[in-house]
Design a protein around this motif. Structure first.
Motif, mmCIF file in Angstrom:
data_model
loop_
_atom_site.group_PDB
_atom_site.id
_atom_site.type_symbol
_atom_site.label_atom_id
_atom_site.label_comp_id
_atom_site.label_asym_id
_atom_site.label_seq_id
_atom_site.Cartn_x
_atom_site.Cartn_y
_atom_site.Cartn_z
ATOM 1 N N TYR A 194 -6.674 25.588 -4.880
ATOM 2 C CA TYR A 194 -5.395 25.845 -4.217
ATOM 3 C C TYR A 194 -4.828 24.502 -3.783
ATOM 4 O O TYR A 194 -5.498 23.716 -3.122
ATOM 5 C CB TYR A 194 -5.585 26.746 -2.999
ATOM 6 N N CYS A 195 -3.589 24.236 -4.164
ATOM 7 C CA CYS A 195 -2.974 22.952 -3.856
ATOM 8 C C CYS A 195 -1.691 23.163 -3.059
ATOM 9 O O CYS A 195 -0.952 24.125 -3.297
ATOM 10 C CB CYS A 195 -2.647 22.188 -5.135
ATOM 11 N N THR A 196 -1.425 22.236 -2.141
ATOM 12 C CA THR A 196 -0.212 22.308 -1.341
ATOM 13 C C THR A 196 0.091 20.942 -0.755
ATOM 14 O O THR A 196 -0.762 20.041 -0.766
ATOM 15 C CB THR A 196 -0.367 23.342 -0.212
ATOM 16 N N TRP A 197 1.308 20.759 -0.247
ATOM 17 C CA TRP A 197 1.693 19.534 0.432
ATOM 18 C C TRP A 197 1.291 19.621 1.899
ATOM 19 O O TRP A 197 1.586 20.600 2.576
ATOM 20 C CB TRP A 197 3.205 19.306 0.341
ATOM 21 N N ILE A 198 0.606 18.583 2.391
ATOM 22 C CA ILE A 198 0.222 18.537 3.800
ATOM 23 C C ILE A 198 0.756 17.245 4.408
ATOM 24 O O ILE A 198 0.843 16.228 3.728
ATOM 25 C CB ILE A 198 -1.312 18.619 3.984
ATOM 26 N N PRO A 199 1.138 17.249 5.696
ATOM 27 C CA PRO A 199 1.614 16.015 6.340
ATOM 28 C C PRO A 199 0.448 15.086 6.671
ATOM 29 O O PRO A 199 -0.597 15.528 7.155
ATOM 30 C CB PRO A 199 2.312 16.526 7.603
ATOM 31 N N VAL A 200 0.620 13.788 6.414
ATOM 32 C CA VAL A 200 -0.373 12.777 6.780
ATOM 33 C C VAL A 200 0.362 11.598 7.389
ATOM 34 O O VAL A 200 1.528 11.339 7.076
ATOM 35 C CB VAL A 200 -1.212 12.307 5.575
ATOM 36 N N GLN A 201 -0.306 10.881 8.258
ATOM 37 C CA GLN A 201 0.287 9.701 8.881
ATOM 38 C C GLN A 201 -0.216 8.438 8.197
ATOM 39 O O GLN A 201 -1.407 8.289 7.941
ATOM 40 C CB GLN A 201 -0.033 9.660 10.375
ATOM 41 N N TYR A 202 0.720 7.545 7.925
ATOM 42 C CA TYR A 202 0.415 6.305 7.222
ATOM 43 C C TYR A 202 0.761 5.139 8.144
ATOM 44 O O TYR A 202 1.931 4.958 8.515
ATOM 45 C CB TYR A 202 1.244 6.232 5.940
ATOM 46 N N PRO A 203 -0.225 4.321 8.572
ATOM 47 C CA PRO A 203 0.048 3.214 9.496
ATOM 48 C C PRO A 203 0.654 2.005 8.788
ATOM 49 O O PRO A 203 0.277 1.659 7.676
ATOM 50 C CB PRO A 203 -1.340 2.889 10.067
ATOM 51 N N LEU A 204 1.582 1.349 9.482
ATOM 52 C CA LEU A 204 2.258 0.173 8.950
ATOM 53 C C LEU A 204 2.243 -0.941 9.978
ATOM 54 O O LEU A 204 2.406 -0.700 11.176
ATOM 55 C CB LEU A 204 3.711 0.490 8.597
ATOM 56 N N ILE A 205 2.042 -2.172 9.530
ATOM 57 C CA ILE A 205 2.093 -3.323 10.421
ATOM 58 C C ILE A 205 3.526 -3.477 10.934
ATOM 59 O O ILE A 205 4.478 -3.489 10.154
ATOM 60 C CB ILE A 205 1.656 -4.601 9.685
ATOM 61 N N SER A 206 3.670 -3.613 12.249
ATOM 62 C CA SER A 206 5.003 -3.797 12.827
ATOM 63 C C SER A 206 5.159 -5.139 13.523
ATOM 64 O O SER A 206 6.272 -5.560 13.821
ATOM 65 C CB SER A 206 5.307 -2.671 13.821
ATOM 66 N N GLU A 207 4.045 -5.829 13.816
ATOM 67 C CA GLU A 207 4.130 -7.128 14.473
ATOM 68 C C GLU A 207 2.904 -7.966 14.145
ATOM 69 O O GLU A 207 1.783 -7.453 14.062
ATOM 70 C CB GLU A 207 4.233 -6.974 15.986
#
Length: 212
Positions: A194-207
């Motif tokens: 079973y496949c579906t789209w799930i929300p994930v958080q992706y960290p990004l350098i900001s400083e």
């Protein structure tokens, strides 16, 4: 000793710890000096890719909602995101001097202050700032078909040369932000999956800052 004096006099002896491999769906590396996120190791079987009917942009935009950030996300192949490393090197020091550096007293930590004219002092401080300034360089990264939006504008710290006198310190991440993406995730095997789209958080350098 002020932070700026420490910044200019400190010499690093340690090295960055090597980052480990990225297992599936592991998108929150810790500590922050492991940023930017390493390439995700994906299952090679195309059966785990979303199909054309799963990639309807209108449906996915609605699912992502207010998390869609056009400043850091793109559905189609975007143009250049930022200056190259060479251009950033040429521009180091052109940003406004920080208050801590403007208050820096030139001369030895103990003993009489070094008396210099305003013009000479400004040139010295600008020269110092050209070494200690650590810009965030942004480039677009293709996350692959199993992420939506597929492209992310990812930050890196300028690290082509040392940022201290004497040399030894380098620009490193000190702050990060997270952006929410959709990740195509499958469970089960073969016809039972079973496949579906799930929300994930992706960290990004900001400083970035010059540090050991």
């Amino acid at each position: 000793m002020t932070a700026i004096r420490a910044l200019l006099l400190c010499c690093c002896l340690g090295l960055l710890r090597p980052a480990g491999g990225q297992p599936f769906l592991r998108l929150r590396p810790s500590p922050s000096d492991n940023l930017p996120v390493k390439d995700i190791v994906e299952h090679p079987d195309p059966e785990y890719d979303p199909k054309e009917q799963d990639l309807d942009e209108r449906t996915l935009r609605k699912k992502l909602g207010s998390h869609f950030d056009p400043g850091f996300m793109a559905v189609a192949v975007p143009g250049p995101a930022n200056a190259s490393g060479a251009e950033a090197a040429a521009g180091r020091g052109r940003a406004a001097l920080p208050a801590e550096l403007r208050r820096l007293e030139l001369g030895p930590a103990r003993g009489p202050r070094l008396r210099v004219g305003k013009k000479a002092r400004r040139k010295v401080l600008q020269w110092l700032w050209a070494y200690t300034y650590c810009p965030v360089l942004y480039t677009w990264k293709d996350l692959g078909v199993r992420f939506w939006p597929r492209y992310i504008k990812e930050g890196n710290c300028f690290a082509e040369k040392s940022c201290s006198l004497p040399e030894g310190m380098f620009c490193k991440p000190v702050k990060s932000v997270t952006k929410t993406f959709l990740r195509w995730h499958c469970q089960g095997w073969s016809s039972q999956k079973y496949c579906t789209w799930i929300p994930v958080q992706y960290p990004l350098i900001s400083e970035c800052k010059c540090s050991c």
